[in-house]
Design a protein around this motif. Structure first.
Motif, short mmCIF file in Angstrom:
data_model
loop_
_atom_site.label_atom_id
_atom_site.label_comp_id
_atom_site.label_asym_id
_atom_site.label_seq_id
_atom_site.Cartn_x
_atom_site.Cartn_y
_atom_site.Cartn_z
N ILE A 20 -4.32 -6.48 4.34
CA ILE A 20 -2.90 -6.80 4.49
C ILE A 20 -2.53 -6.66 5.96
CG2 ILE A 20 -2.42 -6.04 2.13
CD1 ILE A 20 -0.97 -3.60 3.33
N PRO A 21 -1.36 -7.15 6.36
CA PRO A 21 -0.96 -7.06 7.76
C PRO A 21 -0.95 -5.61 8.28
CG PRO A 21 0.45 -8.60 6.62
CD PRO A 21 -0.39 -7.92 5.57
N TYR A 22 -1.46 -5.44 9.48
CA TYR A 22 -1.59 -4.12 10.12
C TYR A 22 -0.26 -3.37 10.13
CZ TYR A 22 -2.09 -0.68 13.86
OH TYR A 22 -2.09 0.48 14.59
N LYS A 23 0.78 -3.99 10.66
CA LYS A 23 2.05 -3.30 10.85
C LYS A 23 2.60 -2.80 9.51
CE LYS A 23 6.57 -3.70 12.98
NZ LYS A 23 7.51 -4.51 13.73
N GLU A 24 2.57 -3.64 8.50
CA GLU A 24 3.06 -3.26 7.17
C GLU A 24 2.26 -2.07 6.62
OE1 GLU A 24 2.52 -5.07 2.70
OE2 GLU A 24 2.72 -6.48 4.36
N ASN A 25 0.96 -2.13 6.72
CA ASN A 25 0.09 -1.08 6.20
C ASN A 25 0.27 0.21 6.99
OD1 ASN A 25 -1.78 -0.17 4.31
ND2 ASN A 25 -3.53 -0.83 5.53
N ARG A 26 0.37 0.10 8.32
CA ARG A 26 0.54 1.27 9.17
C ARG A 26 1.83 2.00 8.83
NH1 ARG A 26 2.76 3.61 13.44
NH2 ARG A 26 1.45 4.70 14.94
N GLU A 27 2.92 1.24 8.71
CA GLU A 27 4.22 1.86 8.41
C GLU A 27 4.21 2.56 7.06
OE1 GLU A 27 7.09 -1.28 8.98
OE2 GLU A 27 6.81 -1.24 11.16
N ALA A 28 3.60 1.94 6.05
CA ALA A 28 3.55 2.56 4.72
C ALA A 28 2.66 3.80 4.74
CB ALA A 28 3.04 1.54 3.69
N ALA A 29 1.52 3.72 5.43
CA ALA A 29 0.62 4.88 5.51
C ALA A 29 1.30 6.03 6.26
CB ALA A 29 -0.68 4.48 6.21
N LEU A 30 1.99 5.70 7.35
CA LEU A 30 2.69 6.72 8.13
C LEU A 30 3.78 7.40 7.29
CD1 LEU A 30 3.03 8.16 10.83
CD2 LEU A 30 4.54 6.30 11.54
N ALA A 31 4.54 6.62 6.55
CA ALA A 31 5.59 7.19 5.70
C ALA A 31 4.98 8.14 4.67
CB ALA A 31 6.38 6.08 5.01
N GLY A 32 3.87 7.74 4.07
CA GLY A 32 3.21 8.60 3.09
C GLY A 32 2.68 9.87 3.71
#
Length: 137
Positions: free
Chosen positions: A6-18
């Protein structure tokens, strides 16, 4: 089951929030601050040096640091490094952390109080070394 790209930015933001939610759960009193810090060095309206980093929790992470060829060896790098460290000290950081390569500036960082915490030989190329460095405040 599937693994998808999936797109890097989307995945990074979700992983960071978690990860941040997990960290708050485990360490509720931890200062979760995140502040970006960025400076340039100008000479006659020309930018000859750049430093970019961020303050996170209790430390400064120096992400990117670049000097134009004609600016090297003139103390400009030390001035930029001291400026970003000054912000870290004002924000009561305990240490600074960075990554550099053998063909970049490990000796420069050592002269400015950083010590090698770890290194990876033959990275990013055969005969080169990647260094992970820290300076305690």
């Amino acid at each position: 089951m599937s693994i998808e790209q999936i797109p890097y930015k989307e995945n990074r933001e979700a992983a960071l929030a978690g990860l941040e939610a997990h960290t708050v759960e485990k360490l509720p009193d931890l200062d979760m601050r995140y502040e970006e810090v960025s400076f340039v060095y100008k000479e006659n309206d020309a930018i000859t040096g750049r430093i970019v980093g961020h303050i996170h929790w209790d430390h400064l992470s120096v992400e990117l640091f670049f000097l134009e060829e004609n600016a090297r060896g003139k103390g400009i790098g030390t001035k930029l490094l001291k400026e970003i460290e000054k912000v870290a000290l004002e924000k009561q950081c305990k240490y600074a952390f960075l990554e550099t390569m053998s063909f970049n500036a490990p000796v420069f960082y050592q002269k400015n109080g950083y010590h090698i915490m770890a290194q990876i030989e033959n990275s990013p190329a055969e005969g080169e070394t990647r260094y992970f460095m820290k300076k305690d405040f």
